[in-house]
Motif scaffolding. Structure first.
Motif, PDB file in Angstrom:
ATOM      1  N   LYS A 115       0.796  -1.230   0.000  1.00 10.42           N
ATOM      2  CA  LYS A 115       0.000   0.000   0.000  1.00 10.42           C
ATOM      3  C   LYS A 115       0.831   1.284   0.000  1.00 10.42           C
ATOM      4  O   LYS A 115       0.375   2.305  -0.483  1.00 10.42           O
ATOM      5  N   GLU A 116       2.059   1.253   0.530  1.00  9.42           N
ATOM      6  CA  GLU A 116       2.858   2.473   0.635  1.00  9.42           C
ATOM      7  C   GLU A 116       3.866   2.546  -0.513  1.00  9.42           C
ATOM      8  O   GLU A 116       4.867   1.842  -0.515  1.00  9.42           O
ATOM      9  N   LEU A 117       3.582   3.393  -1.520  1.00 13.19           N
ATOM     10  CA  LEU A 117       4.445   3.481  -2.702  1.00 13.19           C
ATOM     11  C   LEU A 117       5.851   3.949  -2.348  1.00 13.19           C
ATOM     12  O   LEU A 117       6.011   4.890  -1.575  1.00 13.19           O
ATOM     13  N   GLY A 118       6.858   3.306  -2.945  1.00 15.12           N
ATOM     14  CA  GLY A 118       8.212   3.812  -2.716  1.00 15.12           C
ATOM     15  C   GLY A 118       9.341   2.840  -2.957  1.00 15.12           C
ATOM     16  O   GLY A 118      10.503   3.218  -2.893  1.00 15.12           O
ATOM     17  N   SER A 119       9.067   1.569  -3.242  1.00 15.25           N
ATOM     18  CA  SER A 119      10.141   0.587  -3.408  1.00 15.25           C
ATOM     19  C   SER A 119      10.585   0.473  -4.864  1.00 15.25           C
ATOM     20  O   SER A 119       9.791   0.570  -5.789  1.00 15.25           O
ATOM     21  N   ALA A 120      11.885   0.228  -5.031  1.00 16.88           N
ATOM     22  CA  ALA A 120      12.447  -0.045  -6.356  1.00 16.88           C
ATOM     23  C   ALA A 120      12.500  -1.547  -6.619  1.00 16.88           C
ATOM     24  O   ALA A 120      12.871  -1.974  -7.703  1.00 16.88           O
ATOM     25  N   ALA A 121      12.142  -2.346  -5.619  1.00 16.62           N
ATOM     26  CA  ALA A 121      12.099  -3.808  -5.765  1.00 16.62           C
ATOM     27  C   ALA A 121      11.097  -4.336  -4.753  1.00 16.62           C
ATOM     28  O   ALA A 121      10.851  -3.712  -3.719  1.00 16.62           O
ATOM     29  N   ALA A 122      10.512  -5.490  -5.038  1.00 18.43           N
ATOM     30  CA  ALA A 122       9.490  -6.044  -4.146  1.00 18.43           C
ATOM     31  C   ALA A 122      10.122  -6.701  -2.921  1.00 18.43           C
ATOM     32  O   ALA A 122      11.203  -7.288  -3.016  1.00 18.43           O
ATOM     33  N   PRO A 123       9.440  -6.614  -1.764  1.00 20.52           N
ATOM     34  CA  PRO A 123       9.828  -7.451  -0.612  1.00 20.52           C
ATOM     35  C   PRO A 123       9.322  -8.869  -0.889  1.00 20.52           C
ATOM     36  O   PRO A 123       8.190  -9.215  -0.590  1.00 20.52           O
ATOM     37  N   THR A 124      10.166  -9.689  -1.516  1.00 24.01           N
ATOM     38  CA  THR A 124       9.678 -10.869  -2.251  1.00 24.01           C
ATOM     39  C   THR A 124       9.164 -12.016  -1.382  1.00 24.01           C
ATOM     40  O   THR A 124       8.370 -12.825  -1.876  1.00 24.01           O
ATOM     41  N   ALA A 125       9.577 -12.118  -0.121  1.00 27.81           N
ATOM     42  CA  ALA A 125       9.037 -13.202   0.713  1.00 27.81           C
ATOM     43  C   ALA A 125       7.523 -13.082   0.826  1.00 27.81           C
ATOM     44  O   ALA A 125       6.805 -14.077   0.913  1.00 27.81           O
ATOM     45  N   GLY A 126       7.027 -11.842   0.788  1.00 31.99           N
ATOM     46  CA  GLY A 126       5.595 -11.612   0.911  1.00 31.99           C
ATOM     47  C   GLY A 126       4.792 -11.962  -0.327  1.00 31.99           C
ATOM     48  O   GLY A 126       3.562 -12.026  -0.269  1.00 31.99           O
TER      49      GLY A 126
ATOM     50  N   VAL B  74      12.348  -0.587  -0.387  1.00 38.78           N
ATOM     51  CA  VAL B  74      13.502  -1.357  -0.848  1.00 38.78           C
ATOM     52  C   VAL B  74      14.209  -0.584  -1.961  1.00 38.78           C
ATOM     53  O   VAL B  74      13.596  -0.215  -2.955  1.00 38.78           O
ATOM     54  N   GLY B  75      15.508  -0.355  -1.779  1.00 40.44           N
ATOM     55  CA  GLY B  75      16.294   0.315  -2.807  1.00 40.44           C
ATOM     56  C   GLY B  75      17.007  -0.700  -3.688  1.00 40.44           C
ATOM     57  O   GLY B  75      17.125  -1.877  -3.334  1.00 40.44           O
ATOM     58  N   LEU B  76      17.485  -0.242  -4.848  1.00 39.98           N
ATOM     59  CA  LEU B  76      18.199  -1.163  -5.728  1.00 39.98           C
ATOM     60  C   LEU B  76      19.535  -1.587  -5.144  1.00 39.98           C
ATOM     61  O   LEU B  76      20.154  -2.528  -5.607  1.00 39.98           O
ATOM     62  N   GLY B  77      19.964  -0.900  -4.083  1.00 43.96           N
ATOM     63  CA  GLY B  77      21.175  -1.323  -3.382  1.00 43.96           C
ATOM     64  C   GLY B  77      21.064  -2.742  -2.854  1.00 43.96           C
ATOM     65  O   GLY B  77      22.068  -3.398  -2.593  1.00 43.96           O
ATOM     66  N   THR B  78      19.832  -3.230  -2.715  1.00 42.83           N
ATOM     67  CA  THR B  78      19.625  -4.598  -2.237  1.00 42.83           C
ATOM     68  C   THR B  78      20.226  -5.606  -3.219  1.00 42.83           C
ATOM     69  O   THR B  78      20.543  -6.726  -2.852  1.00 42.83           O
ATOM     70  N   PHE B  79      20.392  -5.204  -4.493  1.00 42.66           N
ATOM     71  CA  PHE B  79      21.001  -6.088  -5.493  1.00 42.66           C
ATOM     72  C   PHE B  79      22.481  -5.795  -5.708  1.00 42.66           C
ATOM     73  O   PHE B  79      23.127  -6.441  -6.513  1.00 42.66           O
ATOM     74  N   ARG B  80      22.992  -4.768  -5.014  1.00 47.91           N
ATOM     75  CA  ARG B  80      24.388  -4.383  -5.229  1.00 47.91           C
ATOM     76  C   ARG B  80      25.305  -5.466  -4.682  1.00 47.91           C
ATOM     77  O   ARG B  80      25.204  -5.852  -3.518  1.00 47.91           O
ATOM     78  N   PRO B  81      26.206  -6.002  -5.509  1.00 46.87           N
ATOM     79  CA  PRO B  81      27.069  -7.073  -5.020  1.00 46.87           C
ATOM     80  C   PRO B  81      28.061  -6.575  -3.976  1.00 46.87           C
ATOM     81  O   PRO B  81      28.447  -5.403  -3.975  1.00 46.87           O
ATOM     82  N   VAL B  82      28.437  -7.466  -3.087  1.00 49.14           N
ATOM     83  CA  VAL B  82      29.478  -7.167  -2.108  1.00 49.14           C
ATOM     84  C   VAL B  82      30.809  -7.182  -2.861  1.00 49.14           C
ATOM     85  O   VAL B  82      31.157  -8.176  -3.503  1.00 49.14           O
ATOM     86  N   GLN B  83      31.558  -6.088  -2.795  1.00 48.95           N
ATOM     87  CA  GLN B  83      32.823  -5.983  -3.540  1.00 48.95           C
ATOM     88  C   GLN B  83      34.022  -6.403  -2.681  1.00 48.95           C
ATOM     89  O   GLN B  83      34.979  -6.989  -3.178  1.00 48.95           O
ATOM     90  N   GLU B  84      33.953  -6.103  -1.385  1.00 49.46           N
ATOM     91  CA  GLU B  84      35.102  -6.324  -0.514  1.00 49.46           C
ATOM     92  C   GLU B  84      35.254  -7.798  -0.172  1.00 49.46           C
ATOM     93  O   GLU B  84      34.273  -8.522  -0.023  1.00 49.46           O
ATOM     94  N   ASP B  85      36.496  -8.242  -0.015  1.00 50.47           N
ATOM     95  CA  ASP B  85      36.748  -9.644   0.334  1.00 50.47           C
ATOM     96  C   ASP B  85      36.281  -9.947   1.750  1.00 50.47           C
ATOM     97  O   ASP B  85      35.657 -10.968   2.001  1.00 50.47           O
ATOM     98  N   GLU B  86      36.615  -9.064   2.695  1.00 45.46           N
ATOM     99  CA  GLU B  86      36.144  -9.238   4.083  1.00 45.46           C
ATOM    100  C   GLU B  86      34.789  -8.559   4.199  1.00 45.46           C
ATOM    101  O   GLU B  86      34.660  -7.367   3.937  1.00 45.46           O
ATOM    102  N   ILE B  87      33.778  -9.344   4.623  1.00 45.04           N
ATOM    103  CA  ILE B  87      32.410  -8.816   4.560  1.00 45.04           C
ATOM    104  C   ILE B  87      32.202  -7.619   5.488  1.00 45.04           C
ATOM    105  O   ILE B  87      31.378  -6.749   5.203  1.00 45.04           O
TER     106      ILE B  87
END
Length: 345
Positions: A174-185, A210-223
């Motif tokens: 109901k609340e517009l604003g995500s760039a991606a779905a909260p997919t578990a729901g 949800v921002g598109l940063g949720t798909f941004r890959p982890v670049q650093e070796d140490e998390i």
């Protein structure tokens, strides 16, 4: 404790297990049930979720709604085709956008969409290459134009176009604003939610866009060197009350999705309790970070080396999570946004 490396969260995934469309009906997806107190794994169907819920339990869902934020237009006066993806409202009608082809979009350029009643003027190029863009339109809100001309911003691993855009919205969005779905729901149907309520299980709502940063890959070796993206959240007075009452009664709070989980854990980490509030969070949950609120988690199967599989490992345990993913591949579960789900209790 040894530092955890990005490669520790890698697993082999056959390409054909990446779901390209949701199952129908939604609650016919498969459900892997993981028990934190043991190594027991059960293979069920999502609608069997009610077998694991008890009266007094509280499900917390993210009611954010996905913007049809991918719009294709033509640059004036050249007529070159270009695409904008709205990422974040900066102020008023100015938005931060991802532009394609970005290198040819310069300050002052104007792009028209659809019948020309929606235009975008590029204001500036940001350090990361994204564009600040101001929109003009002839309707009351920009959202009306996005509904007319926009498409859902599906993740890059989904190559099939949706016939029905509502397939990428939860039934309680109901609340517009995500760039991606909260997919578990995405697995819930109105009928399943009625069945859950009839069992005496509460359903509370939070909002995290949800921002598109949720798909941004982890670049650093140490998390631990990874810097998380920031996302806006809100917890209402009513939801805070429901959580307080569930906890006081000795009942479980179960997050539907990593976004609901991150919202609750961010608030609990900040205030030591769940209280009504809103703001931005860049909380990063990985093995070794404590959980202060949730007792259970419903989530999909996530990308290798992603912050989301790290979150699941933090909650369920690293070794058990990687073993569960190996079992999911062997059992031919469907992965990612339109895939199957797991319940961790």
């Amino acid at each position: 404790m040894q530092p955890m490396l990005k490669k520790d969260f890698w697993y082999e995934l056959p390409k054909e297990l990446i779901a390209q469309e949701p199952v129908s009906p939604r609650d016919a997806a498969r459900l892997m049930v993981l028990h934190r107190g043991s190594d027991k794994i059960e293979h069920r169907i999502f609608r069997d979720l009610t077998d694991y819920l008890m009266p007094g339990d509280l499900l917390v869902v993210n009611n954010s709604k996905v913007l049809p934020a991918r719009i294709v237009g033509v640059k004036q006066p050249t007529g070159a085709v270009c695409e904008l993806l709205l990422l974040r409202q900066v102020k008023g009608d100015q938005w931060e956008c991802l532009a394609k082809p970005g290198k040819r979009m310069h300050p002052g350029n104007v792009v028209t969409f659809g019948d020309g009643t929606l235009t975008a003027t590029v204001d500036e190029t940001m350090e990361d290459g994204n564009k600040l863009v101001t929109f003009r339109y002839d309707t009351e809100t920009l959202y009306e134009k996005l509904d007319a001309f926009g498409k859902m911003p599906l993740p890059p691993y989904i190559t099939k176009q949706l016939e029905d855009q509502s397939q990428y919205q939860t039934v309680y969005a109901k609340e517009l604003g995500s760039a991606a779905a909260p997919t578990a729901g995405l697995h819930f149907t109105p009928e399943l939610m009625d069945t859950i309520r009839a069992k005496g299980v509460g359903i509370a709502e939070v909002t995290l866009h949800v921002g598109l940063g949720t798909f941004r890959p982890v670049q650093e070796d140490e998390i631990t060197d990874h810097k998380m993206h920031s996302e806006w959240y809100s917890v209402s007075e009513e939801t805070a009350r429901q959580i307080r009452e569930a906890k006081a009664g000795g009942h479980r709070v179960i997050a539907v999705g990593t976004t609901s989980c991150r919202t609750l854990e961010a608030v609990a980490a900040r205030y030591g309790e769940i209280r009504p509030c809103s703001g931005n969070t860049s909380i990063f949950l990985y093995p070794g970070v404590p959980f202060r609120c949730i007792d259970g988690l419903i989530t999909n199967f996530h990308l290798p080396e992603s912050t989301l599989i790290m979150l699941v490992s933090a909650f369920y345990g690293y070794d058990k999570t990687m073993a569960a993913y190996k079992a999911a591949v062997e059992e031919r579960y469907r992965f990612f946004s339109f895939g199957d789900a797991m319940l961790i209790l």
